[in-house]
Design an enzyme around this catalytic site. Structure first.
Site, PDB file in Angstrom:
ATOM      1  N   PHE A  72      58.804  53.126  -4.175  1.00  0.00           N
ATOM      2  CA  PHE A  72      58.938  53.606  -2.793  1.00  0.00           C
ATOM      3  C   PHE A  72      58.356  52.555  -1.851  1.00  0.00           C
ATOM      4  CE2 PHE A  72      57.187  55.744   0.952  1.00  0.00           C
ATOM      5  CZ  PHE A  72      58.312  56.408   1.417  1.00  0.00           C
ATOM      6  N   GLY A  73      59.184  52.052  -0.935  1.00  0.00           N
ATOM      7  CA  GLY A  73      58.736  51.071   0.058  1.00  0.00           C
ATOM      8  C   GLY A  73      58.521  51.738   1.394  1.00  0.00           C
ATOM      9  N   TYR A  74      57.407  51.416   2.045  1.00  0.00           N
ATOM     10  CA  TYR A  74      57.102  52.010   3.358  1.00  0.00           C
ATOM     11  C   TYR A  74      56.853  50.942   4.424  1.00  0.00           C
ATOM     12  CZ  TYR A  74      52.381  50.851   1.870  1.00  0.00           C
ATOM     13  OH  TYR A  74      51.287  50.163   1.420  1.00  0.00           O
ATOM     14  N   GLY A  75      56.741  49.670   4.002  1.00  0.00           N
ATOM     15  CA  GLY A  75      56.482  48.580   4.951  1.00  0.00           C
ATOM     16  C   GLY A  75      57.596  47.564   4.837  1.00  0.00           C
ATOM     17  N   SER A  76      57.227  46.328   4.519  1.00  0.00           N
ATOM     18  CA  SER A  76      58.266  45.301   4.402  1.00  0.00           C
ATOM     19  C   SER A  76      59.258  45.619   3.292  1.00  0.00           C
ATOM     20  CB  SER A  76      57.641  43.916   4.171  1.00  0.00           C
ATOM     21  OG  SER A  76      57.066  43.839   2.892  1.00  0.00           O
ATOM     22  N   GLU A  83      52.640  41.441  -3.298  1.00  0.00           N
ATOM     23  CA  GLU A  83      51.723  42.442  -2.739  1.00  0.00           C
ATOM     24  C   GLU A  83      50.259  42.176  -3.118  1.00  0.00           C
ATOM     25  OE1 GLU A  83      52.893  44.786  -0.675  1.00  0.00           O
ATOM     26  OE2 GLU A  83      54.929  44.056  -0.936  1.00  0.00           O
TER      27      GLU A  83
HETATM   28  C1  SIN Z   1      55.505  48.365   1.198  1.00  0.00           C
HETATM   29  O1  SIN Z   1      56.307  47.844   1.956  1.00  0.00           O
HETATM   30  O2  SIN Z   1      55.805  49.422   0.601  1.00  0.00           O
HETATM   31  C2  SIN Z   1      54.166  47.750   0.946  1.00  0.00           C
HETATM   32  C3  SIN Z   1      53.597  46.984   2.063  1.00  0.00           C
HETATM   33  C4  SIN Z   1      54.397  45.790   2.487  1.00  0.00           C
HETATM   34  O3  SIN Z   1      54.791  44.966   1.651  1.00  0.00           O
HETATM   35  O4  SIN Z   1      54.669  45.657   3.678  1.00  0.00           O
END
Ligand code: SIN
Length: 190
Positions: free
Chosen positions: A23-27, A98
């Site tokens: 699950f990605g929430y940022g980039s 990460e």
């Molecule tokens: C994410 O995107 O889920 C982790 C944080 C990032 O890489 O911005």
């Protein structure tokens, strides 16, 4: 710089699985530079997105860190993002990407249909930068955070792009996120 790569290789929550939901929430929402089998909009319950994590390696430098997304626990809150079904070998390069404070965690996630309704659940993996990691910056006034984001640059590009791309991706998902949209508004002043 603190580096979580080796720690994450011990965090095998899905040992023996042929595929894993990430699950990605940022980039990871808007920059999917890794192979995946399938992707589906999803959310996780009990978390809120915050720009409280320093970036020394992607969107800033050790001398002038940027600010990037992490999650904080918030009962009853929903954090929307994108789930990717990946094969386990994709984790090694993700651990490197990460590495500045993020640790693999196992969370329940809910897939979302075209109308924004939660449809099915699965266990998934997130990269979480918790408040005890050395690159955790925590809260600051919105204008201060926006100013830092407007001025920081790193090997992956301007910090500004990270925030703007994330806000755009969340809009495309039809996702609510007061913190991110308010921060993006502030960014326009700098
Ligand atoms: C994410 O995107 O889920 C982790 C944080 C990032 O890489 O911005």
């Amino acid at each position: 710089m603190f580096d979580t790569t080796a720690l994450n290789q011990q965090r095998n929550f899905f040992e023996g699985h042929a595929a894993i939901w990430l699950f990605g929430y940022g980039s990871l929402i808007w920059k999917a530079d890794f192979d995946f089998l399938e992707r589906r909009p999803a959310y996780i319950l009990g978390w809120e997105r915050r720009f409280w994590q320093a970036s020394h390696d992607h969107r800033g430098t050790p001398e002038a860190p940027g600010r990037v997304a992490t999650l904080i626990r918030a009962k009853d809150s929903i954090c929307h993002g994108m789930a990717y079904r990946i094969t386990p070998e994709v984790l090694a390069p993700l651990d490197v990407r990460e590495k500045n404070g993020y640790l693999r965690e196992k969370v329940p996630l809910t897939f979302v249909d075209d109308n924004g309704n939660g449809v099915e659940q699965s266990e998934g993996l997130i990269y979480l930068a918790s408040d005890d990691n050395p690159a955790f910056l925590g809260e600051a006034p919105l204008a201060e955070m926006a100013q830092q984001i407007a001025s920081a640059h790193g090997p992956s590009g301007p910090n500004r792009d990270y925030l703007v791309n994330l806000a755009r991706a969340l809009q495309e998902l039809g996702a609510e996120d007061t913190h991110i949209f308010a921060l993006e508004q502030q960014l326009r002043h700098f």
